[in-house]
Motif scaffolding. Structure first.
Motif, PDB file in Angstrom:
ATOM      1  N   ARG A 133       0.806  -1.230   0.000  1.00  0.00           N
ATOM      2  CA  ARG A 133       0.000   0.000   0.000  1.00  0.00           C
ATOM      3  C   ARG A 133       0.834   1.273   0.000  1.00  0.00           C
ATOM      4  O   ARG A 133       0.291   2.360  -0.123  1.00  0.00           O
ATOM      5  CB  ARG A 133      -0.931  -0.005   1.208  1.00  0.00           C
ATOM      6  CG  ARG A 133      -1.969  -1.108   1.191  1.00  0.00           C
ATOM      7  CD  ARG A 133      -3.037  -0.901   2.233  1.00  0.00           C
ATOM      8  NE  ARG A 133      -2.499  -0.852   3.579  1.00  0.00           N
ATOM      9  CZ  ARG A 133      -3.213  -0.564   4.658  1.00  0.00           C
ATOM     10  NH1 ARG A 133      -4.510  -0.281   4.541  1.00  0.00           N
ATOM     11  NH2 ARG A 133      -2.641  -0.554   5.850  1.00  0.00           N
ATOM     12  N   THR A 134       2.162   1.144   0.148  1.00  0.00           N
ATOM     13  CA  THR A 134       3.025   2.328   0.213  1.00  0.00           C
ATOM     14  C   THR A 134       4.111   2.232  -0.844  1.00  0.00           C
ATOM     15  O   THR A 134       4.861   1.243  -0.885  1.00  0.00           O
ATOM     16  CB  THR A 134       3.657   2.455   1.614  1.00  0.00           C
ATOM     17  OG1 THR A 134       2.623   2.407   2.608  1.00  0.00           O
ATOM     18  CG2 THR A 134       4.411   3.775   1.740  1.00  0.00           C
ATOM     19  N   ARG A 135       4.215   3.243  -1.682  1.00  0.00           N
ATOM     20  CA  ARG A 135       5.103   3.184  -2.838  1.00  0.00           C
ATOM     21  C   ARG A 135       6.587   3.165  -2.483  1.00  0.00           C
ATOM     22  O   ARG A 135       7.373   2.377  -3.034  1.00  0.00           O
ATOM     23  CB  ARG A 135       4.807   4.386  -3.757  1.00  0.00           C
ATOM     24  CG  ARG A 135       5.764   4.577  -4.896  1.00  0.00           C
ATOM     25  CD  ARG A 135       5.764   3.411  -5.872  1.00  0.00           C
ATOM     26  NE  ARG A 135       4.526   3.332  -6.634  1.00  0.00           N
ATOM     27  CZ  ARG A 135       4.305   2.418  -7.565  1.00  0.00           C
ATOM     28  NH1 ARG A 135       5.226   1.502  -7.831  1.00  0.00           N
ATOM     29  NH2 ARG A 135       3.156   2.399  -8.225  1.00  0.00           N
ATOM     30  N   ALA A 136       7.019   4.028  -1.565  1.00  0.00           N
ATOM     31  CA  ALA A 136       8.454   4.212  -1.325  1.00  0.00           C
ATOM     32  C   ALA A 136       9.185   2.912  -0.971  1.00  0.00           C
ATOM     33  O   ALA A 136      10.215   2.597  -1.583  1.00  0.00           O
ATOM     34  CB  ALA A 136       8.685   5.271  -0.257  1.00  0.00           C
ATOM     35  N   PRO A 137       8.718   2.127   0.012  1.00  0.00           N
ATOM     36  CA  PRO A 137       9.465   0.898   0.329  1.00  0.00           C
ATOM     37  C   PRO A 137       9.437  -0.120  -0.798  1.00  0.00           C
ATOM     38  O   PRO A 137      10.416  -0.857  -0.987  1.00  0.00           O
ATOM     39  CB  PRO A 137       8.749   0.365   1.581  1.00  0.00           C
ATOM     40  CG  PRO A 137       7.428   1.044   1.609  1.00  0.00           C
ATOM     41  CD  PRO A 137       7.622   2.369   0.961  1.00  0.00           C
ATOM     42  N   LEU A 138       8.359  -0.157  -1.567  1.00  0.00           N
ATOM     43  CA  LEU A 138       8.304  -1.059  -2.718  1.00  0.00           C
ATOM     44  C   LEU A 138       9.373  -0.674  -3.742  1.00  0.00           C
ATOM     45  O   LEU A 138      10.079  -1.533  -4.276  1.00  0.00           O
ATOM     46  CB  LEU A 138       6.925  -1.022  -3.366  1.00  0.00           C
ATOM     47  CG  LEU A 138       5.749  -1.549  -2.539  1.00  0.00           C
ATOM     48  CD1 LEU A 138       4.433  -1.240  -3.249  1.00  0.00           C
ATOM     49  CD2 LEU A 138       5.883  -3.053  -2.301  1.00  0.00           C
ATOM     50  N   ASP A 139       9.472   0.616  -4.006  1.00  0.00           N
ATOM     51  CA  ASP A 139      10.456   1.090  -4.979  1.00  0.00           C
ATOM     52  C   ASP A 139      11.883   0.797  -4.510  1.00  0.00           C
ATOM     53  O   ASP A 139      12.765   0.492  -5.329  1.00  0.00           O
ATOM     54  CB  ASP A 139      10.280   2.585  -5.227  1.00  0.00           C
ATOM     55  CG  ASP A 139       9.044   2.904  -6.054  1.00  0.00           C
ATOM     56  OD1 ASP A 139       8.507   1.976  -6.699  1.00  0.00           O
ATOM     57  OD2 ASP A 139       8.623   4.078  -6.061  1.00  0.00           O
ATOM     58  N   ARG A 140      12.117   0.887  -3.196  1.00  0.00           N
ATOM     59  CA  ARG A 140      13.462   0.580  -2.680  1.00  0.00           C
ATOM     60  C   ARG A 140      13.822  -0.886  -2.937  1.00  0.00           C
ATOM     61  O   ARG A 140      14.956  -1.204  -3.306  1.00  0.00           O
ATOM     62  CB  ARG A 140      13.550   0.892  -1.179  1.00  0.00           C
ATOM     63  CG  ARG A 140      13.683   2.373  -0.870  1.00  0.00           C
ATOM     64  CD  ARG A 140      14.139   2.607   0.547  1.00  0.00           C
ATOM     65  NE  ARG A 140      13.138   2.201   1.532  1.00  0.00           N
ATOM     66  CZ  ARG A 140      12.171   2.986   1.987  1.00  0.00           C
ATOM     67  NH1 ARG A 140      12.071   4.243   1.550  1.00  0.00           N
ATOM     68  NH2 ARG A 140      11.318   2.546   2.884  1.00  0.00           N
ATOM     69  N   VAL A 141      12.848  -1.764  -2.730  1.00  0.00           N
ATOM     70  CA  VAL A 141      13.094  -3.190  -2.977  1.00  0.00           C
ATOM     71  C   VAL A 141      13.368  -3.432  -4.460  1.00  0.00           C
ATOM     72  O   VAL A 141      14.295  -4.154  -4.828  1.00  0.00           O
ATOM     73  CB  VAL A 141      11.901  -4.038  -2.496  1.00  0.00           C
ATOM     74  CG1 VAL A 141      12.056  -5.494  -2.935  1.00  0.00           C
ATOM     75  CG2 VAL A 141      11.764  -3.967  -0.979  1.00  0.00           C
ATOM     76  N   VAL A 142      12.565  -2.804  -5.323  1.00  0.00           N
ATOM     77  CA  VAL A 142      12.759  -2.970  -6.765  1.00  0.00           C
ATOM     78  C   VAL A 142      14.137  -2.472  -7.187  1.00  0.00           C
ATOM     79  O   VAL A 142      14.852  -3.142  -7.953  1.00  0.00           O
ATOM     80  CB  VAL A 142      11.651  -2.240  -7.556  1.00  0.00           C
ATOM     81  CG1 VAL A 142      12.000  -2.174  -9.035  1.00  0.00           C
ATOM     82  CG2 VAL A 142      10.306  -2.940  -7.359  1.00  0.00           C
ATOM     83  N   ARG A 143      14.545  -1.311  -6.672  1.00  0.00           N
ATOM     84  CA  ARG A 143      15.869  -0.775  -7.042  1.00  0.00           C
ATOM     85  C   ARG A 143      16.993  -1.696  -6.578  1.00  0.00           C
ATOM     86  O   ARG A 143      17.991  -1.883  -7.282  1.00  0.00           O
ATOM     87  CB  ARG A 143      16.056   0.628  -6.449  1.00  0.00           C
ATOM     88  CG  ARG A 143      15.270   1.716  -7.171  1.00  0.00           C
ATOM     89  CD  ARG A 143      15.775   3.096  -6.783  1.00  0.00           C
ATOM     90  NE  ARG A 143      15.626   3.358  -5.359  1.00  0.00           N
ATOM     91  CZ  ARG A 143      14.542   3.902  -4.799  1.00  0.00           C
ATOM     92  NH1 ARG A 143      13.512   4.247  -5.566  1.00  0.00           N
ATOM     93  NH2 ARG A 143      14.493   4.115  -3.502  1.00  0.00           N
ATOM     94  N   SER A 144      16.831  -2.266  -5.387  1.00  0.00           N
ATOM     95  CA  SER A 144      17.884  -3.151  -4.876  1.00  0.00           C
ATOM     96  C   SER A 144      17.999  -4.409  -5.724  1.00  0.00           C
ATOM     97  O   SER A 144      19.089  -4.986  -5.852  1.00  0.00           O
ATOM     98  CB  SER A 144      17.610  -3.520  -3.413  1.00  0.00           C
ATOM     99  OG  SER A 144      16.477  -4.369  -3.297  1.00  0.00           O
ATOM    100  N   ILE A 145      16.892  -4.834  -6.318  1.00  0.00           N
ATOM    101  CA  ILE A 145      16.905  -6.038  -7.162  1.00  0.00           C
ATOM    102  C   ILE A 145      17.420  -5.721  -8.557  1.00  0.00           C
ATOM    103  O   ILE A 145      18.326  -6.389  -9.071  1.00  0.00           O
ATOM    104  CB  ILE A 145      15.500  -6.663  -7.232  1.00  0.00           C
ATOM    105  CG1 ILE A 145      15.122  -7.262  -5.869  1.00  0.00           C
ATOM    106  CG2 ILE A 145      15.429  -7.731  -8.322  1.00  0.00           C
ATOM    107  CD1 ILE A 145      13.683  -7.736  -5.781  1.00  0.00           C
TER     108      ILE A 145
END
Length: 265
Positions: A38-50
């Protein structure tokens, strides 16, 4: 070839401490990972790390308690990828821990029970037809040692964890004939979650009632295990990657005890 090569995985709660670690482990093992929350910022951090490490990951804003939203999301994933191999529910539900029965009100008791079971039901029901269609797949759920422990201050959490484990066992029986496996992961308290997830306040309340700081309370919890340590997000993620792989193809209906020996099965 890596253990999850060409697999498609969806991780609800994929922006959280444990969900993110699982997503990263899956991607490292070759899976195409879709994280949702439900929250964009932590999702984007995971995607960037991958993606920064050469893996494949995408993020989507999805409320895992919303049946229509989850159904649309999984339909979109399978339309684009052609398949769904792994479903993980790592959604965290804010809840209280610490108050004994005499101080606990009905809403506080029911919050984790309704929250965890609702998202688990919604995500699994939406994913099951996609998994059954291809005759294979894995559903991973998350529980806590509260499912088996007794004591004061975690009544709602313990009951919800026991319900998650029962749900997982029964679901394994229902989906087994379709070739779908179900494994429930049961880690203990994870210190890395403090300050980054819903457990921060829950741990602080338990610690305060014990007359300790959160770090002192966690240190005491570690000492209460056979290994003298608490699991890390990576510990849980490594086991999740194994359980989701064909190396564990005969494992289903299992509760994986990842609590460092706080309980012995």
């Amino acid at each position: 070839m890596t253990t999850l090569d060409r697999k498609v995985a969806v991780v609800y709660g994929g922006g959280g401490t444990v969900g993110g670690a699982i997503a990263r482990a899956f991607a490292r093992e070759g899976a195409q990972v879709h994280v949702a929350g439900r929250t964009r910022a932590p999702l984007d951090r995971v995607v960037r790390s991958i993606t920064g490490g050469g893996g494949h990951a995408e993020a989507a804003l999805v409320d895992a308690a919303d049946e229509d939203a989850v159904r649309r999301h999984l339909d979109q994933v399978t339309e684009r990828t052609g398949r769904l191999d792994i479903l993980v529910n790592a959604v965290g539900i804010p809840h209280v821990q610490g108050p004994p029965l005499a101080e606990l009100d009905l809403d506080q008791f029911m919050a984790p029970i309704d929250g965890y079971l609702r998202t688990l039901f919604v995500t699994t029901k939406a994913a099951a037809p996609h998994l059954a269609k291809q005759g294979s797949g894995v559903v991973l759920t998350l529980s806590t040692p509260g499912a088996r422990l007794t004591g004061r201050g975690f009544l709602g959490n313990g009951v919800s964890s026991a319900a998650v484990e029962a749900f997982s066992r029964i679901l394994a029986g229902e989906l087994g004939s379709e070739g779908v496996r179900v494994v429930c992961l049961r880690p203990h308290a994870i210190p890395e979650s403090v300050g980054a997830s819903h457990v921060t306040e829950a741990f602080a309340e338990m610690a305060g009632r014990a007359g300790a700081t959160t770090q002192e309370w966690l240190a005491g919890a570690a000492q209460g295990t056979l290994l003298g340590r608490l699991p890390t997000p990576e510990d849980v993620a490594e086991y999740a990657a194994f359980a989701a792989s064909d190396r564990a193809r005969t494992m289903t209906g299992a509760i994986a005890n990842l609590g460092s020996g706080v309980i012995v099965d």
